[in-house]
Every structure is written in structure tokens, then in C-alpha cells.
Design an enzyme around this catalytic site. Sequence first.
Site, PDB file in Angstrom:
ATOM      1  N   PRO A   1       0.842  -1.191   0.000  1.00 25.73           N
ATOM      2  CA  PRO A   1       0.000   0.000   0.000  1.00 25.73           C
ATOM      3  C   PRO A   1       0.886   1.254   0.000  1.00 25.73           C
ATOM      4  CG  PRO A   1      -0.647  -1.526   1.755  1.00 25.73           C
ATOM      5  CD  PRO A   1       0.662  -1.999   1.225  1.00 25.73           C
ATOM      6  N   LYS A   2       0.451   2.280  -0.683  1.00 28.56           N
ATOM      7  CA  LYS A   2       1.162   3.562  -0.668  1.00 28.56           C
ATOM      8  C   LYS A   2       0.571   4.374   0.487  1.00 28.56           C
ATOM      9  CE  LYS A   2       2.564   7.465  -3.558  1.00 28.56           C
ATOM     10  NZ  LYS A   2       2.177   8.497  -2.587  1.00 28.56           N
TER      11      LYS A   2
END
Length: 565
Positions: free
Chosen positions: A123-124
Site C-alpha cells: 500500500p502507498k
Amino acid sequence: MPIVLLLIMVVLHLPPTWANPCPDWTPSRAHAEIAQLSATLAHWDECYHRDGVALVADELYDQSRDHLAMLQRCAGLATDTSPLVSAGGPVVHPVPHTGVQKLADVQRVAGWMAGKTDVWVQPKIDGVAVSLIYRQGWLTQLISRGDGVRGHDWSRHIPQLEGIVRQLPRPLDLSLQGELYLRLEDHIQASAGGLNARGTVAGLLARHQIDEEQGARIGLFVWDWPMGPEQQTERLSQLAQLGFADSQRYSVAIDTPEAAARWRDYWFVTPLPFASDGVILRQGKRPPAQRWQAKAPYWIAAWKYPYARRLAQVREVRFQIGRTGKVTPIVHVEPITLDDRRVTRVSLGSLSRWQALDVRPGDQIAISLAGLTIPRFDQIVHHSVERQPVAAPAVDQYHAHSCWRAGEGCNEQFIARLSWLAGKQGLALPGVGPGTWRRLVEAGLVSTLTDWLALDAKRLQQVPGISTLRAAQLLAAFEQARLRPFAQWVRGIGTPIGKGIPLPGDWPTTVAQTRGQWQAQPGIGSKRAEELARFFASAEVQAIGSHLAGQAVDGFSKQPLRSEQ
């Protein structure tokens, strides 16, 4: 696969925007617009990096910077101005923070992955990047990302940051890179959005001091160990042993773009402890840390989620006139996409709101979706340097008793009156909508609210777009109108009365009612009684009743003169 997730995947893989050509500007205007936008972005950057204050939502900032780059390319200017020019600090990072290449869609992801092995997806996290320096197992220094080479010392906050590992299980010396994020509970990005999480954390860390409660709101995601083990699998395993279990939990090995898309879709709709704005793709094998630079390398890329709010450029402002004379400004924009909708216009609600905002062609505005379907104006983000004139109606030009007939400046309100008369609120005529009325008005066949009752097939067939079959359908609908009950007619012509309130049984009795008689009815107050008395005293309304009496419509007969109130 669940149908909801399937729909989300379709949405996520749509093109990010509709292609916009370069604006048709003179060189002087282009340079003026670029200079103004550059100054705005520089001010935002300074406030964010110096004071920890986000003056605009993250996604609007990102789009504004992309818009500036597009204008610079169109003008043949350099586009390499760094948003981090004001972010540098006095403290040098042990290893520079690299940038990240942005990928727009799954096709570009496929191009980036071509020829690469040992690719991972994470995930960013939507937070602020930092370097963490441990000495003998103790966290001794916390450095903001800054310009990637130098940042600011945030070590003063370490005692309050209970949500991060401050002592390792072993007395190691090491430096890590990661993201300080706002800790959230079961946060679903698809429905809750970013919540300005990044700006909140930046604001806290920019303070001289935070308390333990504020510090407890901040979590840590370690996304790299620059001088750690060579293999990503081993790096993640050792990080988990050191207390950074999330690094392993939220890192997945993939070998196809489709796998990247599946994880991106999954994390978009799955409860997480942080806000995220996309996914990070990284190659497990990368150059030695001594070769890292503060720019986007080939081994890391980002694939962001669709924006919940989009920046849109105003093309023109039109003014929609409603049946009662309400003026609604409609802002037409260059086409954008929000979720799966193509958006080309948005309402400002009222003339006074438009006057206060002063939206004009060339402005950049933010648009989101209300209830996932209706385009909603959020704010002006940038005013255009050149303020183009907009011809707006005068405040008192339209009202409840204006435009009972077609004519210059009146067609919009008049067609709205016809549409109300034929709609479900009135006669409920099948297949007769605004488009039909517009054709008849523009052909000169309808100029009053009721003269369409006298039309025949020959004249209808002379109207462009009306075939023989369509003319027959219209005549059948018009014939049904003659048979509609009196109450439907009275409400259809726009009588300002509630649906559940009874009307007198015929037109002469209705017109003869005084204000006092109206007010004596349950559900009708003083103001509404005054509106009703004024409505039926109108010469135009009385003319409509006379015409309907001549057409032998039920409930209308020769009416008496209006009595004095």
C-alpha cells in the site's frame, strides 16, 4: 469474485482523465498563467514544509502540479521545478530518499514490470516520509524527508511517539526509511477517502512539541532498509523480527500486472489502519544504498487510486432559468472522469453563490460526486489571470410571474413552465418532455402555455425532428390532456399550493377566492395565501383560464372578473 469488488476494479482501471489539448492562449497570457500557478504552488509548498500546514487537499495539490507541468510543456518551458525546493533542512540523511515514478494505468504498470523479476507490491501509505536512525537499538534521530538529501530534525518528538518502535530487541545500529501516518481504525479508502491524513501528521510534527495523546495518533510503516539484507524476503523477515511486522504483512510478491491490480483493488476496499492513496511497486533487488539519489529510480513506481475530487477547467458559465424564475448557474467544464462518470458540468445552486465565487472561464475548480452519482462543486482552486466577461441575468429579471409567454430572454423559463405542466406534477402526458417543447417553441408553434391544444398533424409534421408517427403520438397525448381532471390542470399551470391541499371544484370559484378564504383552509398560512391570491389575480393566469374554457376543458367555463381583496 464479489460483485462489489468487480465493480471497484472496473472503476479503478478507467483512464484517469480525458485528454485536454494545450490551451489556445497568447504567449503573454500563457506566461502569466504559469507564473501565477507557480507562485501559488510555491506558497503551498512553503506552508506545508515550513509550518506543516496543508492549504489544499493532497489530491488537489497533486493535480495542480500536474496541470502546471502540462502548461509548461505547452509553452515550451522547463518542467523540472521540484516541489521540495523549500523543504530542505539542515540535517543530512544517511541515505537519500528516492522519488517515485507515477504510473497512470495497468498498461503502464505492465510496461514498468516488463523484464523485471522479484517485484513486490505494498500500500502507498498517505503520510510523511522520514529517516529513522537507531544507535545500540535505541531510536536516536528522526529526520523529515525534506528535499530527499537534507531534512529537518524531528527527534524532539521521539518520547511522545508511542506508536512506533523506539527500542529494538537487539542493540543494533541501523537506519530505516518509512512513513509516519495517522493511525485510523478500519479505514476504507474507497468510501472514507484520505481524510487529509498526510496534512494532519505534517501539522503535528511541525509543532515545537506534541503531547502523548497526539503522539499516540502517529504510526510507522517501514518501507525500506537501505543497507539491509540484499533480498527483499530476508529484509522483510528481519524487519518483522525487529518489531516492524507491518512491513511484511503489507508486502506481497507479484509476477504480473494483473496481480498488482488485484492487490490495488483489494486494499482500496479493505479496512486498514491507515489512509493510502494507491500502491507502491518495488523491485526486490536494487542498487547499493551508496548509489541512491533524490530522484525517481527505475526500481520503484507508484500506481495511485482514482481521485475522489478532480480539478476541472471551466469552459463557460450558463444560467438555467426555472419555472418559478430561479436562476441556477451551470458551470461547463472540460470533460473529466469521476469514478465511472464523465462529467462536463456542475451546478452552483444560486445566482448569489456564483456572484460571491466569481467563477469564470479558465478557472480551475474542484468537483466531487455527491451520493456517488451527482457532480458537486467543491471549491475554486485557481482563478484564471484573464477574467473573461460573463453575461449574467439581473437579480430581479426573473420571478414567479415572468415569462408566461415565449419570447426573447424568456424561452428557458417558458419551456420550464410547459415541462412542469406536462410532467408528473401536472397533466402527466406520456412522451412529452423539455425536448419536445423546445422544438415546438423554436418552430413558433407554441408561444403561450395552452395554445398547443390547437395544433394538428400537418403543422406538427413540419417541425424538424417530428415524424408522422411522432406527430400522432403527440396528438394522442394532447387529446388526453383535455380529459385530465380540473385539479391536475390547476396544479400544472403552477399554482403555488401543496399537493395534499384540496382545490375548489371549478375555475370561477378558484379565481374568486380571497386571501382570507385561502388562509382559512388547513395547511395554508398567511404567506402562502398571499401568493395564491396574487397568482390568480395575474392577467396571464386568467388568460390561461379563459383559453382553457374556450377549449372546453373540464372545470373551466367563462369566469367572472376578479373581485377586489
